[in-house]
Scaffold this motif. Structure first.
Motif, PDB file in Angstrom:
ATOM      1  N   GLU A  72     -12.718 -12.358  21.575  1.00 42.03           N
ATOM      2  CA  GLU A  72     -14.032 -12.573  20.959  1.00 42.03           C
ATOM      3  C   GLU A  72     -15.095 -11.796  21.705  1.00 42.03           C
ATOM      4  O   GLU A  72     -15.184 -11.844  22.928  1.00 42.03           O
ATOM      5  CB  GLU A  72     -14.385 -14.058  20.964  1.00 42.03           C
ATOM      6  N   THR A  73     -15.907 -11.043  20.961  1.00 38.95           N
ATOM      7  CA  THR A  73     -17.023 -10.326  21.552  1.00 38.95           C
ATOM      8  C   THR A  73     -18.084 -10.118  20.468  1.00 38.95           C
ATOM      9  O   THR A  73     -18.067 -10.778  19.430  1.00 38.95           O
ATOM     10  CB  THR A  73     -16.563  -8.987  22.172  1.00 38.95           C
ATOM     11  N   SER A  74     -19.027  -9.207  20.711  1.00 39.39           N
ATOM     12  CA  SER A  74     -20.063  -8.921  19.730  1.00 39.39           C
ATOM     13  C   SER A  74     -20.443  -7.449  19.829  1.00 39.39           C
ATOM     14  O   SER A  74     -19.983  -6.729  20.731  1.00 39.39           O
ATOM     15  CB  SER A  74     -21.288  -9.812  19.969  1.00 39.39           C
ATOM     16  N   PHE A  75     -21.283  -7.004  18.924  1.00 39.19           N
ATOM     17  CA  PHE A  75     -21.715  -5.599  18.928  1.00 39.19           C
ATOM     18  C   PHE A  75     -23.006  -5.479  18.126  1.00 39.19           C
ATOM     19  O   PHE A  75     -23.347  -6.356  17.322  1.00 39.19           O
ATOM     20  CB  PHE A  75     -20.631  -4.695  18.323  1.00 39.19           C
ATOM     21  N   THR A  76     -23.705  -4.388  18.354  1.00 40.83           N
ATOM     22  CA  THR A  76     -24.883  -4.049  17.556  1.00 40.83           C
ATOM     23  C   THR A  76     -24.475  -2.973  16.564  1.00 40.83           C
ATOM     24  O   THR A  76     -24.007  -1.904  16.956  1.00 40.83           O
ATOM     25  CB  THR A  76     -26.035  -3.543  18.447  1.00 40.83           C
ATOM     26  N   ASP A  88     -27.106  -7.681  15.496  1.00 36.05           N
ATOM     27  CA  ASP A  88     -25.922  -8.037  16.273  1.00 36.05           C
ATOM     28  C   ASP A  88     -24.966  -8.865  15.413  1.00 36.05           C
ATOM     29  O   ASP A  88     -25.405  -9.714  14.628  1.00 36.05           O
ATOM     30  CB  ASP A  88     -26.313  -8.842  17.510  1.00 36.05           C
ATOM     31  N   TYR A  89     -23.667  -8.626  15.611  1.00 36.91           N
ATOM     32  CA  TYR A  89     -22.645  -9.333  14.838  1.00 36.91           C
ATOM     33  C   TYR A  89     -21.486  -9.730  15.745  1.00 36.91           C
ATOM     34  O   TYR A  89     -21.219  -9.099  16.775  1.00 36.91           O
ATOM     35  CB  TYR A  89     -22.129  -8.451  13.698  1.00 36.91           C
ATOM     36  N   SER A  90     -20.789 -10.784  15.337  1.00 36.98           N
ATOM     37  CA  SER A  90     -19.611 -11.245  16.083  1.00 36.98           C
ATOM     38  C   SER A  90     -18.384 -10.428  15.687  1.00 36.98           C
ATOM     39  O   SER A  90     -18.272  -9.935  14.563  1.00 36.98           O
ATOM     40  CB  SER A  90     -19.352 -12.721  15.806  1.00 36.98           C
ATOM     41  N   PHE A  91     -17.476 -10.304  16.639  1.00 40.27           N
ATOM     42  CA  PHE A  91     -16.196  -9.626  16.420  1.00 40.27           C
ATOM     43  C   PHE A  91     -15.106 -10.508  16.993  1.00 40.27           C
ATOM     44  O   PHE A  91     -15.153 -10.871  18.170  1.00 40.27           O
ATOM     45  CB  PHE A  91     -16.178  -8.261  17.109  1.00 40.27           C
ATOM     46  N   LYS A  92     -14.120 -10.873  16.167  1.00 38.29           N
ATOM     47  CA  LYS A  92     -13.008 -11.700  16.639  1.00 38.29           C
ATOM     48  C   LYS A  92     -11.685 -11.119  16.153  1.00 38.29           C
ATOM     49  O   LYS A  92     -11.552 -10.722  14.996  1.00 38.29           O
ATOM     50  CB  LYS A  92     -13.157 -13.141  16.142  1.00 38.29           C
ATOM     51  N   LEU A  93     -10.728 -11.099  17.062  1.00 42.53           N
ATOM     52  CA  LEU A  93      -9.393 -10.579  16.766  1.00 42.53           C
ATOM     53  C   LEU A  93      -8.363 -11.648  17.120  1.00 42.53           C
ATOM     54  O   LEU A  93      -8.424 -12.251  18.201  1.00 42.53           O
ATOM     55  CB  LEU A  93      -9.147  -9.296  17.557  1.00 42.53           C
ATOM     56  N   PHE A  94      -7.416 -11.875  16.208  1.00 44.27           N
ATOM     57  CA  PHE A  94      -6.349 -12.860  16.406  1.00 44.27           C
ATOM     58  C   PHE A  94      -5.003 -12.179  16.182  1.00 44.27           C
ATOM     59  O   PHE A  94      -4.748 -11.616  15.112  1.00 44.27           O
ATOM     60  CB  PHE A  94      -6.515 -14.023  15.421  1.00 44.27           C
ATOM     61  N   GLN A 103      -7.957   1.504  17.958  1.00 46.85           N
ATOM     62  CA  GLN A 103      -8.844   2.664  18.067  1.00 46.85           C
ATOM     63  C   GLN A 103     -10.108   2.352  17.270  1.00 46.85           C
ATOM     64  O   GLN A 103     -10.027   1.969  16.097  1.00 46.85           O
ATOM     65  CB  GLN A 103      -8.193   3.939  17.548  1.00 46.85           C
ATOM     66  N   THR A 104     -11.257   2.481  17.917  1.00 43.18           N
ATOM     67  CA  THR A 104     -12.494   2.070  17.257  1.00 43.18           C
ATOM     68  C   THR A 104     -13.686   2.881  17.735  1.00 43.18           C
ATOM     69  O   THR A 104     -13.688   3.410  18.855  1.00 43.18           O
ATOM     70  CB  THR A 104     -12.766   0.566  17.506  1.00 43.18           C
ATOM     71  N   THR A 105     -14.693   2.964  16.872  1.00 42.21           N
ATOM     72  CA  THR A 105     -15.967   3.559  17.254  1.00 42.21           C
ATOM     73  C   THR A 105     -17.039   2.476  17.403  1.00 42.21           C
ATOM     74  O   THR A 105     -18.210   2.787  17.583  1.00 42.21           O
ATOM     75  CB  THR A 105     -16.427   4.599  16.216  1.00 42.21           C
ATOM     76  N   ILE A 106     -16.637   1.203  17.327  1.00 42.67           N
ATOM     77  CA  ILE A 106     -17.573   0.100  17.550  1.00 42.67           C
ATOM     78  C   ILE A 106     -17.839  -0.013  19.055  1.00 42.67           C
ATOM     79  O   ILE A 106     -16.900  -0.086  19.852  1.00 42.67           O
ATOM     80  CB  ILE A 106     -17.012  -1.236  17.040  1.00 42.67           C
ATOM     81  N   LEU A 107     -19.095  -0.030  19.440  1.00 42.07           N
ATOM     82  CA  LEU A 107     -19.435  -0.215  20.848  1.00 42.07           C
ATOM     83  C   LEU A 107     -19.456  -1.711  21.133  1.00 42.07           C
ATOM     84  O   LEU A 107     -20.501  -2.369  21.109  1.00 42.07           O
ATOM     85  CB  LEU A 107     -20.791   0.420  21.163  1.00 42.07           C
ATOM     86  N   LEU A 108     -18.274  -2.260  21.389  1.00 40.85           N
ATOM     87  CA  LEU A 108     -18.124  -3.692  21.611  1.00 40.85           C
ATOM     88  C   LEU A 108     -18.733  -4.106  22.944  1.00 40.85           C
ATOM     89  O   LEU A 108     -18.686  -3.355  23.929  1.00 40.85           O
ATOM     90  CB  LEU A 108     -16.641  -4.063  21.576  1.00 40.85           C
ATOM     91  N   GLU A 109     -19.284  -5.305  22.980  1.00 40.56           N
ATOM     92  CA  GLU A 109     -19.866  -5.844  24.205  1.00 40.56           C
ATOM     93  C   GLU A 109     -18.781  -6.134  25.223  1.00 40.56           C
ATOM     94  O   GLU A 109     -17.788  -6.804  24.925  1.00 40.56           O
ATOM     95  CB  GLU A 109     -20.637  -7.125  23.884  1.00 40.56           C
ATOM     96  N   ASP A 110     -18.938  -5.607  26.430  1.00 46.18           N
ATOM     97  CA  ASP A 110     -17.974  -5.840  27.502  1.00 46.18           C
ATOM     98  C   ASP A 110     -17.996  -7.319  27.882  1.00 46.18           C
ATOM     99  O   ASP A 110     -19.043  -7.879  28.192  1.00 46.18           O
ATOM    100  CB  ASP A 110     -18.324  -4.979  28.717  1.00 46.18           C
ATOM    101  N   THR A 111     -16.831  -7.951  27.852  1.00 45.19           N
ATOM    102  CA  THR A 111     -16.741  -9.385  28.172  1.00 45.19           C
ATOM    103  C   THR A 111     -15.743  -9.647  29.294  1.00 45.19           C
ATOM    104  O   THR A 111     -15.273 -10.765  29.462  1.00 45.19           O
ATOM    105  CB  THR A 111     -16.303 -10.188  26.929  1.00 45.19           C
ATOM    106  N   SER A 112     -15.410  -8.621  30.049  1.00 44.18           N
ATOM    107  CA  SER A 112     -14.366  -8.751  31.061  1.00 44.18           C
ATOM    108  C   SER A 112     -14.740  -9.765  32.135  1.00 44.18           C
ATOM    109  O   SER A 112     -15.912  -9.988  32.441  1.00 44.18           O
ATOM    110  CB  SER A 112     -14.090  -7.399  31.718  1.00 44.18           C
TER     111      SER A 112
END
Length: 253
Positions: free
Chosen positions: A143-147, A197-203, A217-226
């Protein structure tokens, strides 16, 4: 000359741990849940192939997908068994946390990628494989987010089940026990607003003892959540020497 003295070694460690190792990468915290082959949905009657519509189009109140098929469809026993996939259930699964790092494919490309044709992250964590070459029975939740900037895409290739949700709505549906297959999501087709801003979730689920592929492989600049990693012992020593040196300099001044 002004010298800023850090109050404690813990503060210094926290600052170092929070610094990104590489600006050309995105590191994402993911939850793994380890299941056994005895679970009704893992390994039992494993050949089903791709089955669309197993997971709901929208997420529930807990931000999880729900089972949308008839009992037994796609080798899923029922809604209750599916609900265990992405929840911590003592005696049913064991949760672990890892960092998954997407690297930029070329400097300045804006394309981030992670590819592993032998994706068995639990092997190194648990050492338990139920007598198999690898620990095959697990799920992954990210789970993360992006603009939204406009023009972004998200591509995935792997096996088994994979669902991606953006703004709570499903945009990739690769459910079922199947070989490696691909899915793509063009964000321009989702009705998003540039600058919002929007949520991004992968299952993801690995349910069968054959192979495990996981390629993003993506061009979405996902928010780093490490999750920051603990510094190596040598780094801790250097931090201590640095703090001692700063203290000595302060005393001389």
């Amino acid at each position: 000359m002004n010298i800023r003295i850090l109050g404690s070694a813990a503060t210094a460690i926290a600052l170092l741990a929070s610094m990104p190792a590489d600006a050309a990468s995105i590191s994402l915290s993911a939850t793994l849940r380890d299941f056994s082959a005895s679970h009704s949905d893992f390994e039992a009657n494993p050949i089903a192939g791709h089955v669309a519509g197993l997971a709901s189009y929208t997420l529930d109140a807990d931000g999880k997908p729900t089972f949308s098929g008839a009992d037994g469809t796609g080798n899923v026993a029922n809604a209750a068994s599916f609900a265990q996939w992405y929840r911590d259930v003592p005696g049913v699964n064991t949760p672990y946390t890892i960092n998954l790092t997407l690297e930029e494919t070329a400097p300045g490309s804006g394309i981030y990628s992670y590819a592993n044709s032998s994706f068995f992250p639990l092997d190194a964590i648990t050492g338990a494989t139920e007598g198999n070459p690898h620990n095959y029975h697990f799920t992954l939740e990210l789970e993360t987010s992006f603009t939204y900037q406009g023009g972004e895409v998200f591509n995935f290739t792997g096996d088994d089940d994979l669902w991606v949700y953006i703004d709570g709505k499903q945009c990739i549906d690769l459910g079922g026990v199947h070989g490696a297959m691909s899915g793509a999501c063009n964000l321009d087709s989702l009705g998003l607003t540039v600058g919002e801003d929007y949520s991004f979730k992968l299952f993801f689920a690995e349910r069968h003892t054959t192979e495990s592929n996981f390629k993003v492989q993506t061009t979405i600049l996902l928010e780093d959540t490490s999750i920051p990693e603990v510094p190596e012992p040598g780094m801790l020593g250097l931090l201590g020497l640095g703090l001692v040196g700063m203290g000595a300099l302060r005393r001389r001044r």
